[in-house]
Enzyme design. Sequence first.
Site, PDB file in Angstrom:
ATOM      1  N   GLY A 261       0.799  -1.125  -0.005  1.00 38.69           N
ATOM      2  CA  GLY A 261       0.009   0.173  -0.006  1.00 38.69           C
ATOM      3  C   GLY A 261       1.020   1.265   0.129  1.00 38.69           C
ATOM      4  N   CYS A 328     -10.693  21.059  18.408  1.00 34.18           N
ATOM      5  CA  CYS A 328     -10.623  21.484  19.684  1.00 34.18           C
ATOM      6  C   CYS A 328     -10.047  20.298  20.847  1.00 34.18           C
ATOM      7  CB  CYS A 328     -12.010  22.040  20.262  1.00 34.18           C
ATOM      8  SG  CYS A 328     -12.670  23.348  19.221  1.00 34.18           S
TER       9      CYS A 328
HETATM   10  C1  LIG Z   1      -2.677  -2.853   5.047  1.00 31.53           C
HETATM   11  C2  LIG Z   1      -2.034  -4.160   4.641  1.00 31.53           C
HETATM   12  C3  LIG Z   1      -1.285  -4.163   3.758  1.00 31.53           C
HETATM   13  C4  LIG Z   1      -0.323  -2.924   3.232  1.00 31.53           C
HETATM   14  O1  LIG Z   1       0.676  -2.379   4.274  1.00 31.53           O
HETATM   15  P1  LIG Z   1       1.449  -1.270   3.733  1.00 31.53           P
HETATM   16  O2  LIG Z   1       2.327  -1.261   4.893  1.00 31.53           O
HETATM   17  O3  LIG Z   1       0.594  -0.120   3.425  1.00 31.53           O
HETATM   18  O4  LIG Z   1       2.225  -1.636   2.674  1.00 31.53           O
HETATM   19  C5  LIG Z   1      -1.135  -5.281   2.938  1.00 31.53           C
HETATM   20  N1  LIG Z   1      -1.567  -6.487   3.261  1.00 31.53           N
HETATM   21  C6  LIG Z   1      -2.418  -6.468   4.456  1.00 31.53           C
HETATM   22  C7  LIG Z   1      -2.871  -8.019   4.761  1.00 31.53           C
HETATM   23  C8  LIG Z   1      -2.734  -5.397   4.962  1.00 31.53           C
HETATM   24  O5  LIG Z   1      -3.489  -5.331   5.966  1.00 31.53           O
END
Ligand SMILES: *Cc1c(COP(=O)(O)O)cnc(C)c1O
Length: 401
Positions: A261, A328
């Site tokens: 991600g 706040c």
């Molecule tokens: C969140 C997640 C990812 C991505 O992780 P990153 O650190 O953003 O690369 C990959 N696999 C699973 C199962 C996740 O929950």
Amino acid sequence: MQPKELLDLATTFGNPLYVYDADKIEVQYNRLTSAFAKVEKLRINYAMKALSNISILKLLKNLGSGLDTVSIQEVQLGLHAGFTPDKIIFTPNGVSFEEIEEVAKMGVQINIDNLSILEHFGAKYPKIPVCIRINPHVMAGGNENISVGHIDSKFGISIYQIPHVLRIVENTKMNINGIHMHTGSDILDIEVFLYASEILFDAAKQFKNLEFLDFGSGFKVPYKKGDIETNIEELGKKLTKRFLAFEKEYGRELTLAFEPGKFLVSEAGYFLAKVNVIKQTTSTVFAGIDSGFNHLIRPMFYGSQHGIENISNPKGKERFYTVVGYICETDTFANNRRIAEIHEGDTLCFKNAGAYCFSMASNYNSRFKPAEVLWKNGKGHLIRERETFEDLLQNQILIEV
Ligand SMILES: *Cc1c(COP(=O)(O)O)cnc(C)c1O
């Protein structure tokens, strides 16, 4: 992107604003695929919870990516963006059996991380192949909110419970077609990742019908010059070699999958916000921006230190500022940070704002969520409108009280 380009986008689309650089996403995608170019069957499944705008999904689809999803709604957004079910993997944790069932019926690959669900699913749908998520019990780095592979983690089936998995497979005659691990974010040391991979290979040997091995993600990206980042190129070399050897040993060709991600979208994102007030106190100078943790919660949630640039005065003399929001409650983005001299009305740019920023935004304090813009071919394209008052009222019911 250049400060001038970003400032122009803020003028055109207003503040606060999220901007994503399409080229940077492509660069990162290609870096990963090049690092593993020697693997015949490589599959990148973008972990869409990082940034789920459907235009971003489409961009990644066009690059050849698949999708990693964690809810049925993410699956639906992926389908809407044009992904076919066979390009999507569903890796939920703690969701209902009904949700898993529904997603499986759409033709999406299911990844199960719980023995009771596995048993129930195998008994009811012995013909639907399933991937299992193992927990290798390795501490890969990062902080406690994002490190998910250690012994106390709620994620995955413990490697010590593999015999139990095998019993379930035998009893139900279900088919395990993939093995998965995700050790959590921020891999500092690739040796630790390779160590966890050995545990995955070991577990994989116990299953005869595998089609893929999924190594998850957790690649660390730099936040500033000199930061340690996961050395993807070196990981590519070392893991490819090991993977090819494993394939020989296993006796059939396998797909190598990742689900990044942050690595794909973090650095592509910029968050722009205007400075409402400069407040000199006896201890510091506050720069109060027209936003808060309702739009960018990572500094308060994870303690992440986003780089901040004053794009209205990029060449100005640097001074120390504590950058805070308008919520706040204490919402500090940065403490005593050196930033080019700020005047009220200037626009600040937060770096690394592509992953887990907009996707974690809320309407707290009854504020609108920001607009989102995709920067492509030297032009800004609006990919999400700023919310309006109607959006705040949407779904609310005013009753006689
Ligand atoms: C969140 C997640 C990812 C991505 O992780 P990153 O650190 O953003 O690369 C990959 N696999 C699973 C199962 C996740 O929950």
